[in-house]
Design a protein around this motif. Structure first.
Motif: not given
Ligand SMILES: NS(=O)(=O)c1ccc(CCCCO)cc1
Ligand SMILES: [Zn+2]
Length: 255
Positions: A45, A48, A63, A65-66, A69, A71-72, A83, A85, A116, A125
């Motif tokens: 993260y 993130c 929320e 920014d997705d 990758d 933050s996974v 990812r 979300k 995620h 998503f």
């Protein structure tokens, strides 16, 4: 376990509740053998990017920014990185419990969900949310005790999103600060716990709760289900779906 008086999530079109939702982790979980094939979950993260905090009429949601990758979550039961979300909470009324999972019949005051999606296999998503391996939700129990040293960063912003459909900037928040010290977990295949209740969630529920104070939890209850223009003000509380029957589903335990 508290007597539940929460409105179950039914809708006009589907009065019957579908979706296994959050299973009652009620089997003798504490004695579940650790599955040696279940490795540790890994959270990346550090890069993130939180964007905003919003009241969507069901919960308060932060929320991210997705679009890449950055933050996974990966490892554990996951076949590839998922990812981040958004994250949101579920909580009860004063004094009663509000978690969506229970452990051997015991529920917690609240539950945090870090949502995620599988961007390796799905383009969006929304598309992932309809696929059996589309989402991975990390569930973290909130128990009551002392103040949580970082939760104030969320509760201090809640007055800005009191009403349904309100949203405000919320940059630079890293949810790593909301994790407990241990990442040991239970995992099973389940569904979203709110409509559309898709069976698309790989649930990963951490065994160790984080501790927050009643005062901090009380701030969540100053949020409203209702919009600014509605004359009837409905306090946002008991926004949790009670556990659903296990229906023979397998729950696995990490070590
Ligand atoms: N309480 S939960 O973590 O299962 C959860 C996560 C995300 C959604 C939104 C699904 C939108 C589908 O387009 C709904 C519920
Ligand atoms: Zn949730």
């Amino acid at each position: 376990m508290e007597k539940r008086t929460v409105p179950l999530y039914g809708t006009k079109t589907s009065p019957l509740l579908r979706g296994t939702g959050s299973l009652p982790l009620t089997s003798s979980l504490r004695r579940l053998p650790c599955d040696p094939n279940l490795g540790p979950i890994v959270l990346n993260y550090d890069q993130c990017t939180s964007l905003n905090i919003t009241n969507n009429g069901h919960s308060v949601v932060v929320e991210f920014d997705d679009t890449d990758d950055r933050s996974v979550i990966q490892g554990g039961p996951l076949g590839n990185p998922y990812r981040l979300k958004q994250f949101h909470f579920h909580w009860g009324g004063k004094g009663c419990h509000g978690s969506e999972h229970t452990v051997e019949g015991m529920s917690y005051a609240s539950e945090l969900h870090l949502v995620h999606w599988n961007a390796v296999k799905y383009k969006s998503f929304g598309q992932a949310a309809e696929a059996p391996d589309g989402l991975a939700v990390l569930g973290i129990f909130l128990d009551t005790g002392d103040d949580h040293r970082w939760l104030h960063m969320i509760t201090d912003a809640l007055y800005m999103v009191k009403f349904k459909a309100s949203v405000t900037d919320f940059k630079g928040f890293n949810p790593k600060c909301l994790l407990p010290s241990s990442l040991h977990y239970w995992t099973y295949l389940g569904s979203l716990t709110t409509p559309p209740l898709h069976e698309s969630v790989i649930w990963i529920v951490l065994k160790e709760p984080i501790i927050v104070s009643e005062k901090q939890l009380g701030k969540f209850r100053t949020l409203l289900f209702s919009g600014e223009e509605e004359d009837q003000r409905m306090r946002m509380e008991n926004n949790f779906r009670p556990p659903q029957p296990l229906k023979g589903r397998e729950v696995r335990s990490s070590n």
